[in-house]
Write a protein that holds these residues in place. Structure first.
Motif, short mmCIF file in Angstrom:
data_model
loop_
_atom_site.label_atom_id
_atom_site.label_comp_id
_atom_site.label_asym_id
_atom_site.label_seq_id
_atom_site.Cartn_x
_atom_site.Cartn_y
_atom_site.Cartn_z
N SER A 2 0.90 -1.31 0.01
CA SER A 2 -0.09 0.08 0.13
C SER A 2 0.97 1.27 -0.09
N GLY A 3 0.36 2.12 -0.72
CA GLY A 3 1.23 3.58 -0.67
C GLY A 3 0.89 4.27 0.48
N LYS A 4 -0.11 3.97 1.42
CA LYS A 4 -0.20 4.72 2.66
C LYS A 4 0.73 4.19 3.73
N GLU A 5 0.83 5.19 4.69
CA GLU A 5 1.92 5.09 5.72
C GLU A 5 1.20 4.57 6.90
N PHE A 157 -4.08 6.81 15.25
CA PHE A 157 -3.01 7.48 14.25
C PHE A 157 -3.02 8.84 14.16
N GLY A 158 -4.23 9.47 14.66
CA GLY A 158 -4.08 11.00 14.39
C GLY A 158 -4.14 11.43 13.05
N GLN A 159 -4.84 10.57 12.07
CA GLN A 159 -5.07 10.69 10.65
C GLN A 159 -6.49 10.75 10.36
N GLN A 160 -6.66 11.43 9.32
CA GLN A 160 -7.93 11.25 8.51
C GLN A 160 -8.12 9.71 7.82
N PRO A 161 -9.41 9.45 7.64
CA PRO A 161 -9.48 8.00 7.00
C PRO A 161 -8.94 7.94 5.62
N ASN A 162 -8.98 8.77 4.89
CA ASN A 162 -8.26 8.68 3.38
C ASN A 162 -6.82 8.56 3.56
N LYS A 163 -6.29 8.80 4.62
CA LYS A 163 -4.64 8.53 4.64
C LYS A 163 -4.36 7.22 5.23
N ILE A 164 -5.51 6.46 5.30
CA ILE A 164 -5.32 5.17 6.20
C ILE A 164 -5.91 3.96 5.22
N SER A 165 -4.90 2.92 5.10
CA SER A 165 -5.21 1.57 4.26
C SER A 165 -5.99 0.61 5.38
N VAL A 166 -7.09 0.01 4.82
CA VAL A 166 -7.99 -1.03 5.56
C VAL A 166 -7.79 -2.27 4.90
N TYR A 167 -7.29 -3.34 5.48
CA TYR A 167 -7.13 -4.56 4.68
C TYR A 167 -8.34 -5.40 5.34
N GLU A 168 -9.12 -5.77 4.38
CA GLU A 168 -10.43 -6.65 4.92
C GLU A 168 -10.81 -7.60 4.00
N THR A 176 -18.05 -1.46 5.15
CA THR A 176 -18.22 -0.22 6.30
C THR A 176 -17.08 0.33 6.29
N ALA A 177 -15.90 -0.04 6.10
CA ALA A 177 -14.67 0.84 6.08
C ALA A 177 -14.66 1.82 4.77
N LYS A 178 -15.07 1.10 3.65
CA LYS A 178 -15.26 2.12 2.21
C LYS A 178 -16.29 3.33 2.69
N ARG A 179 -17.51 3.02 3.31
CA ARG A 179 -18.57 4.04 3.40
C ARG A 179 -17.84 5.05 4.39
N ALA A 180 -16.97 4.80 5.32
CA ALA A 180 -16.37 5.71 6.56
C ALA A 180 -15.14 6.36 5.69
N GLY A 181 -14.82 6.25 4.45
CA GLY A 181 -13.85 7.00 3.94
C GLY A 181 -12.53 6.50 3.92
N PHE A 182 -12.31 5.26 4.34
CA PHE A 182 -10.95 4.73 4.39
C PHE A 182 -10.50 4.09 3.12
N HIS A 183 -9.09 4.23 2.71
CA HIS A 183 -8.69 3.40 1.27
C HIS A 183 -8.85 1.96 1.72
N LEU A 184 -9.39 1.28 0.90
CA LEU A 184 -10.02 -0.08 1.14
C LEU A 184 -9.07 -0.98 -0.06
#
Length: 218
Positions: A2-5, A157-168, A176-184
């Motif tokens: 993932s390109g996310k930190e 993390f102290g980060q907005q959802p779009n800065k975070i990758s969720v692996y599911e 759920t993660a996608k609707r909440a704005g996370f990078h899925l």
């Protein structure tokens, strides 16, 4: 990679091949209580529940002469044995997490399993040092039909959802993660392969750790 930190990983079906053990848990429990005739859709009905909620459901459905709390304790004991002894790591996961950790990514776990069981499993499989924190649905008080656990990780993390990758691997949790704005990042799991096409369509990226370890990117 993932390109996310900042990375949030599910455990069951994503990192470890534990879903067969969870699918058999209600059967294993009820057999201990002398019940062999089970509804065909029992697993589907409890799939998204926490262990505590599923114990309440099973106690009420079968009118068992024990408390839901005692059933939950019994289920935890059964799964504790599996997590500590025989739930296997999925192929390619160790190398992927090691690479993410060594490249400076911040990594947490977000699991429907209890945090104690999850840590026991990660410790046995030599994965625990890669994780900064373990979040459990039971600890945050909501299952993954709600974004609470992912939002708790984002605050950590102290980060907005779009800065975070969720692996599911599970479609309902991924949605759920996608609707909440996370990078899925959708993870292939043979136990939920019927949902794979839908997960591919939903996710920002997809991965099969077994092919990554062979040098193939999904």
């Amino acid at each position: 990679m993932s390109g996310k930190e900042y990375l949030i990983f599910d455990l069951d079906g994503t990192l470890v091949d534990s879903m067969p053990f969870w699918e058999n848990l209600a059967t294993e429990l009820l057999h201990r209580h002398g019940i062999d005739q089970l509804p065909a859709d029992l697993h589907d009905r409890i799939q998204t529940m926490t262990l505590t909620d599923s114990a309440v459901f099973i106690q009420e459905l079968f009118a068992l002469p024990v408390t839901a709390e005692s059933l939950a304790q019994e289920m935890r004991a059964l799964m504790d044995q599996h997590y500590r002894n025989d739930i296997p790591l999925k192929v390619g996961v160790y190398a992927y997490l090691q690479n993410a950790y060594q490249s400076g990514r911040k990594i947490v776990l977000a699991t429907a399993s209890s945090s104690v069981l999850a840590k026991d499993c990660l410790r046995r499989l030599k994965l625990l040092p890669f994780f900064d924190f373990v979040f459990s649905c039971e600890d945050v008080g909501q299952d993954k039909t709600q974004p609470t656990i992912y939002q708790a990780a984002a605050r950590y993390f102290g980060q907005q959802p779009n800065k975070i990758s969720v692996y599911e691997d599970a479609l309902y949790a991924a949605s759920t993660a996608k609707r909440a704005g996370f990078h899925l990042i959708g993870v292939y799991d043979h136990q939920s392969k019927k949902e794979w096409t839908d997960l591919q369509n939903l996710a920002d990226e997809t991965i099969d750790f077994a092919t990554v370890v062979k040098g193939e990117n999904k």
